[in-house]
Design a protein around this motif. Structure first.
Motif, PDB file in Angstrom:
ATOM      1  N   LYS A 288       0.874  -1.286  -0.036  1.00  0.00           N
ATOM      2  CA  LYS A 288      -0.029   0.312   0.690  1.00  0.00           C
ATOM      3  C   LYS A 288       0.397   1.573   0.087  1.00  0.00           C
ATOM      4  CE  LYS A 288      -4.024  -1.455   0.129  1.00  0.00           C
ATOM      5  NZ  LYS A 288      -5.341  -0.910  -1.450  1.00  0.00           N
ATOM      6  N   HIS A 289       2.391   1.074   0.160  1.00  0.00           N
ATOM      7  CA  HIS A 289       2.623   1.871   0.352  1.00  0.00           C
ATOM      8  C   HIS A 289       3.583   2.713  -1.203  1.00  0.00           C
ATOM      9  CE1 HIS A 289       5.053  -0.836   0.578  1.00  0.00           C
ATOM     10  NE2 HIS A 289       6.419  -0.516  -0.304  1.00  0.00           N
ATOM     11  N   LEU A 290       3.191   1.795  -2.312  1.00  0.00           N
ATOM     12  CA  LEU A 290       3.131   2.338  -3.427  1.00  0.00           C
ATOM     13  C   LEU A 290       3.108   3.081  -3.930  1.00  0.00           C
ATOM     14  CD1 LEU A 290       3.073  -1.601  -5.295  1.00  0.00           C
ATOM     15  CD2 LEU A 290       5.215  -1.365  -3.499  1.00  0.00           C
ATOM     16  N   GLN A 291       4.015   3.609  -4.894  1.00  0.00           N
ATOM     17  CA  GLN A 291       4.202   5.097  -5.707  1.00  0.00           C
ATOM     18  C   GLN A 291       2.712   5.666  -6.190  1.00  0.00           C
ATOM     19  OE1 GLN A 291       8.381   5.995  -6.030  1.00  0.00           O
ATOM     20  NE2 GLN A 291       8.697   6.001  -4.028  1.00  0.00           N
ATOM     21  N   GLN A 292       2.657   4.734  -7.287  1.00  0.00           N
ATOM     22  CA  GLN A 292       1.052   4.629  -8.589  1.00  0.00           C
ATOM     23  C   GLN A 292       0.393   3.361  -8.169  1.00  0.00           C
ATOM     24  OE1 GLN A 292       2.116   6.789 -10.719  1.00  0.00           O
ATOM     25  NE2 GLN A 292       3.890   6.877  -9.656  1.00  0.00           N
ATOM     26  N   GLN A 293      -0.586   4.185  -8.867  1.00  0.00           N
ATOM     27  CA  GLN A 293      -1.345   3.639  -8.346  1.00  0.00           C
ATOM     28  C   GLN A 293      -1.840   2.137  -8.981  1.00  0.00           C
ATOM     29  OE1 GLN A 293      -4.209   3.553  -6.331  1.00  0.00           O
ATOM     30  NE2 GLN A 293      -5.080   2.118  -6.776  1.00  0.00           N
ATOM     31  N   ASP A 294      -0.968   1.622 -10.643  1.00  0.00           N
ATOM     32  CA  ASP A 294      -0.979   1.082 -11.032  1.00  0.00           C
ATOM     33  C   ASP A 294       0.026   0.016 -10.682  1.00  0.00           C
ATOM     34  OD1 ASP A 294       0.693   2.386 -11.923  1.00  0.00           O
ATOM     35  OD2 ASP A 294       1.422   1.520 -14.024  1.00  0.00           O
ATOM     36  N   GLU A 295       0.452  -0.051 -10.365  1.00  0.00           N
ATOM     37  CA  GLU A 295       1.343   0.265  -9.919  1.00  0.00           C
ATOM     38  C   GLU A 295       0.885  -1.182  -7.970  1.00  0.00           C
ATOM     39  OE1 GLU A 295       5.470   1.857 -10.607  1.00  0.00           O
ATOM     40  OE2 GLU A 295       4.922   1.452  -8.480  1.00  0.00           O
ATOM     41  N   MET A 296       0.095  -0.700  -7.729  1.00  0.00           N
ATOM     42  CA  MET A 296      -0.410  -0.958  -6.612  1.00  0.00           C
ATOM     43  C   MET A 296      -1.760  -2.252  -6.757  1.00  0.00           C
ATOM     44  SD  MET A 296      -2.388   1.110  -3.788  1.00  0.00           S
ATOM     45  CE  MET A 296      -1.399   2.017  -3.673  1.00  0.00           C
ATOM     46  N   ALA A 297      -2.709  -1.532  -8.070  1.00  0.00           N
ATOM     47  CA  ALA A 297      -3.794  -2.703  -8.574  1.00  0.00           C
ATOM     48  C   ALA A 297      -2.425  -3.819  -9.281  1.00  0.00           C
ATOM     49  CB  ALA A 297      -4.391  -1.619  -9.576  1.00  0.00           C
ATOM     50  N   TRP A 298      -1.588  -4.008  -9.904  1.00  0.00           N
ATOM     51  CA  TRP A 298      -1.148  -5.058 -10.189  1.00  0.00           C
ATOM     52  C   TRP A 298      -0.380  -5.657  -8.932  1.00  0.00           C
ATOM     53  CZ3 TRP A 298       3.957  -7.352  -9.766  1.00  0.00           C
ATOM     54  CH2 TRP A 298       3.878  -8.959 -10.823  1.00  0.00           C
ATOM     55  N   MET A 299      -0.185  -5.347  -8.097  1.00  0.00           N
ATOM     56  CA  MET A 299       0.625  -6.232  -7.196  1.00  0.00           C
ATOM     57  C   MET A 299      -0.712  -6.786  -6.207  1.00  0.00           C
ATOM     58  SD  MET A 299       3.662  -7.187  -6.259  1.00  0.00           S
ATOM     59  CE  MET A 299       3.484  -8.796  -5.728  1.00  0.00           C
ATOM     60  N   GLU A 300      -1.318  -6.182  -5.952  1.00  0.00           N
ATOM     61  CA  GLU A 300      -2.668  -6.707  -5.304  1.00  0.00           C
ATOM     62  C   GLU A 300      -2.920  -8.045  -5.947  1.00  0.00           C
ATOM     63  OE1 GLU A 300      -6.624  -5.795  -4.650  1.00  0.00           O
ATOM     64  OE2 GLU A 300      -5.679  -4.168  -3.366  1.00  0.00           O
ATOM     65  N   GLN A 301      -3.390  -7.715  -6.911  1.00  0.00           N
ATOM     66  CA  GLN A 301      -4.094  -9.184  -8.127  1.00  0.00           C
ATOM     67  C   GLN A 301      -3.226  -9.935  -8.656  1.00  0.00           C
ATOM     68  OE1 GLN A 301      -3.538 -10.303 -11.367  1.00  0.00           O
ATOM     69  NE2 GLN A 301      -5.530 -11.157 -11.387  1.00  0.00           N
ATOM     70  N   ARG A 302      -1.949  -9.659  -8.241  1.00  0.00           N
ATOM     71  CA  ARG A 302      -0.803 -10.704  -8.396  1.00  0.00           C
ATOM     72  C   ARG A 302      -0.896 -11.610  -7.328  1.00  0.00           C
ATOM     73  NH1 ARG A 302       1.082 -14.730  -8.562  1.00  0.00           N
ATOM     74  NH2 ARG A 302       3.319 -15.674  -9.698  1.00  0.00           N
ATOM     75  N   PHE A 303      -0.690 -10.771  -5.946  1.00  0.00           N
ATOM     76  CA  PHE A 303      -0.688 -11.514  -4.663  1.00  0.00           C
ATOM     77  C   PHE A 303      -1.978 -12.083  -4.428  1.00  0.00           C
ATOM     78  CE2 PHE A 303      -1.449 -11.727  -0.214  1.00  0.00           C
ATOM     79  CZ  PHE A 303       0.129 -12.270  -0.133  1.00  0.00           C
ATOM     80  N   GLU A 304      -3.075 -12.351  -4.648  1.00  0.00           N
ATOM     81  CA  GLU A 304      -4.477 -12.458  -5.094  1.00  0.00           C
ATOM     82  C   GLU A 304      -5.117 -13.617  -5.423  1.00  0.00           C
ATOM     83  OE1 GLU A 304      -6.300  -8.698  -2.519  1.00  0.00           O
ATOM     84  OE2 GLU A 304      -7.225  -9.589  -4.287  1.00  0.00           O
ATOM     85  N   SER A 305      -4.601 -13.288  -6.560  1.00  0.00           N
ATOM     86  CA  SER A 305      -4.479 -14.672  -8.102  1.00  0.00           C
ATOM     87  C   SER A 305      -3.085 -15.963  -7.742  1.00  0.00           C
ATOM     88  CB  SER A 305      -4.659 -13.867  -8.955  1.00  0.00           C
ATOM     89  OG  SER A 305      -3.261 -13.526  -9.701  1.00  0.00           O
ATOM     90  N   ARG A 306      -2.500 -15.782  -6.506  1.00  0.00           N
ATOM     91  CA  ARG A 306      -1.606 -17.146  -6.961  1.00  0.00           C
ATOM     92  C   ARG A 306      -1.926 -18.116  -7.042  1.00  0.00           C
ATOM     93  NH1 ARG A 306      -1.879 -14.233  -1.533  1.00  0.00           N
ATOM     94  NH2 ARG A 306      -1.911 -16.315  -0.027  1.00  0.00           N
TER      95      ARG A 306
END
Length: 653
Positions: A288-306
């Protein structure tokens, strides 16, 4: 109906059992309420009813919100009607500032952007913000122009539904934001969750107390009704708590591993259990400290869809664990008085690094430069890079050369080729030599990688920086105390994104023993995790319990994917323990007696994981025994060759 005025104080069926989805009400109302609750979610476009044209009917659910006990209401409700009747609908209030234009054309809805949102006020008046002014209207004024038959009496049950939904939404967000603070990361389980800071018996913690209270008392084995009642009590929900009460929070919940969205309706206990298993298990994340919204959304989706590992992958992990465990046991038996800075307690590092290289190779990686800490270096030299075990045995005895040259064995480097994947793709891996000064080698390796990437571009093998970044990667392995405490780490990080120094992202791996020499984390750093310094450059931080090698492998897969996608730094924090002292000549029971009582009773990860796979039928006990015997025979053969002087450097050669 062409001049339909403000439709306020929705007429919703009072017997409806499903809590309405706020995203499918008025998006502006949802935005204000969601912001007020502390959840800083961004709305994804305008409200879009599902298949209105096909169904030829539309029902825009309505809701309201409580503002200090006073309803601040401005919502829209349409009873089902034909597509022709509502092909173009205008909802316009008597106040010009509170104007919403809703149009249905081919299944889409557009709205006037004039109204920005609602402001909750501790009075019977509510306000609508426009770009130019703020207008205030009485509740009586809001009811002017309502169509006949519309009930202006507040629907208390739906106010309760809205408030309860917001509380559940805030909890879901809290899991994503702070779940790592109560995750099951310590293999020794010295805390109920989150990072251990010590000392044992001390109440001091930096965990999230709200989540900790919720999950430590959670009755996981109780019936669903009891679990729902427990969650409702912890959240202070006003509505009834039973498994039949469903909340429309599907858009906030993790999707399925295949990429499909989550189901729309969730019971209380279902939502809590899914979020806890996703964010508070043996694998956790800070993003949640990532600086870009698209990076945050990508990381969230990647983590949750592992995805879980396949049986063949799990067998491979077990065999690498066997190599790491067998290596340390072999050296401790043959050279009990020698320093080797063993990997015991964090053996999952080895299969994790193999997974990192393999995942990177699928994305074009062809060379890895490694800056390695002392701990675990010998295991990497032999098991990863293929240094002959006999050569290491010769160095352990100090008989490697007649010329009295060289350095201690855990300072030396090595180069080799690792073949990974079904096609046995070759990846060159080099561990740079380094002195005892911890972290001194990290900027050196970054410079080596930068030079190699620049050479690729100058030779026109790779024409773009991105292509060169993908081919050569720095892998920086740290100790937990050194990473949190040494200034060279932060100095190197601050150059990560500078045009003249960037290498397209480095992968940092922390061998987190949860102790620095003899110092426990409570007295060694001021942050919950040793990895927190990475937040200054907006790098995602993935934590994995070292006793769960599958979690470590998944973390490495995500790290490789992140770097390939964003060309930025990422850290994998492998949280383990140190079975021996700082080196094998120390007695850690003097300085950390309580922790080492637990360590002496704690089985190694190889034993835990092999039993797990055997119980699940992935591997048989006979296979494990055969693998052990094969590795042991090969090690003894190398030891015999070392005794015969095969690896000794002499003038006779």
């Amino acid at each position: 109906m062409s001049h339909l005025k403000a439709l306020s104080l929705a007429a919703i069926n009072g017997q409806q059992q499903v809590v309405p989805d706020l995203r499918q009400l008025c998006p502006l109302l949802y935005q204000q309420l969601h912001t007020f609750s502390g959840a800083q979610q961004q709305l994804q476009g305008a409200y879009q009813p599902n298949k209105i044209a096909d169904q030829q009917q539309c029902l825009l659910h309505a809701s309201a919100a409580a503002s200090n006990g006073v309803a601040a209401r401005s919502v829209f409700s349409l009873q089902p009607c034909t597509a022709a009747q509502h092909s173009v609908l205008l909802a316009k209030s008597s106040c010009s500032g509170l104007r919403h234009v809703w149009q249905h054309a081919g299944g889409t809805v557009a709205r006037d952007q004039q109204c920005i949102g609602f402001d909750r006020r501790a009075s019977s008046r509510h306000r609508c913000f426009t770009h130019s002014s703020v207008c205030s209207i009485n509740e009586a004024e809001c009811s002017n122009g309502l169509p006949s038959g519309t009930n202006s009496t507040p629907h208390t049950s739906h106010l309760v539904d809205v408030e309860d939904t917001l509380k559940l939404a805030a909890l879901i967000r809290r899991f994503r934001d702070r779940g790592h603070l109560i995750a099951q990361l310590d293999p020794l389980k010295r805390t109920a969750g989150g990072p251990w800071l010590g000392p044992i018996g001390d109440e001091y913690t930096r965990s999230d107390h709200t989540l900790m209270r919720l999950m430590t008392g959670y009755p996981a084995a109780a019936p669903a009704a009891q679990r729902c009642a427990y969650v409702a009590g912890q959240l202070g929900l006003a509505g009834h708590a039973d498994p039949g009460r469903l909340f429309a929070v599907g858009q906030l919940m993790p999707g399925l591993p295949d990429g499909s969205p989550a189901k729309p309706l969730w019971a209380l206990h279902e939502a809590v259990e899914v979020m806890a298993s996703t964010y508070c298990g043996t694998l956790a994340i800070e993003y949640k400290h990532l600086q870009q919204q698209d990076e945050m959304a990508w990381m969230e989706q990647r983590f949750e869809s592992r995805q879980p590992l396949t049986p063949s992958q799990r067998k491979k992990v077990l065999r690498w664990l066997l190599a790491a465990h067998g290596f340390e046991k072999f050296l401790s038996r043959k050279f009990p008085a020698s320093k080797r800075f063993g990997l015991e307690g964090c053996e999952a590092l080895l299969p994790g690094l193999l997974a990192l290289v393999e995942e990177g190779a699928q994305q074009g990686l062809r060379k890895v430069e490694v800056a390695a800490a002392h701990r675990g270096r010998l295991s990497l030299l032999v098991n990863l890079l293929g240094k002959p075990l006999g050569a290491l045995c010769t160095e352990m005895e100090g008989r490697q050369s007649d010329f009295r040259v060289g350095d201690v064995k855990y300072h030396l480097g090595q180069s080799g080729v690792v073949r990974v994947g079904p096609t046995r793709t070759p990846v060159a891996v080099s561990i740079a030599p380094n002195p005892s000064h911890l972290e001194a080698v990290s900027p050196v390796v970054l410079g080596m990688v930068r030079a190699e990437q620049s050479a690729l571009q100058r030779s026109k093998v790779e024409l773009t920086p991105e292509a060169a970044w993908s081919r050569v990667m720095p892998l920086l392995i740290h100790g937990d105390a050194a990473f949190a405490g040494l200034g060279m780490v932060l100095e190197s990080l601050q150059m990560a994104d500078l045009p003249g120094y960037t290498v397209g992202g480095g992968v940092h791996v922390i061998i987190n023993n949860q102790v620095g020499f003899t110092t426990m984390p409570r007295h060694g750093r001021s942050s919950p995790h040793p990895s927190d310094v990475l937040k200054v450059i907006g790098a995602p931080i993935i934590h994995a319990n070292a006793d769960d090698p599958e979690a470590v492998v998944s973390a490495m897969h995500m790290a490789a994917d992140w770097r390939a996608r964003w060309h930025k730094d990422v850290v994998v924090d492998i949280v383990g323990y140190r079975r021996n002292g700082h080196n094998e000549q120390d007695d850690p029971r003097v300085t950390l007696p309580l922790s080492y009582q637990l360590i002496e009773q704690h089985p190694p990860v190889l034993e835990l994981y092999s039993k797990k796979l055997e119980v699940e039928g992935v591997v048989s006990g006979a296979e494990i025994a055969r693998w052990r015997a094969s590795w042991s025979d090969a090690a003894e053969a190398q030891f015999a060759a070392a005794g015969q002087g095969k690896y000794k450097e002499s003038a006779a050669q």
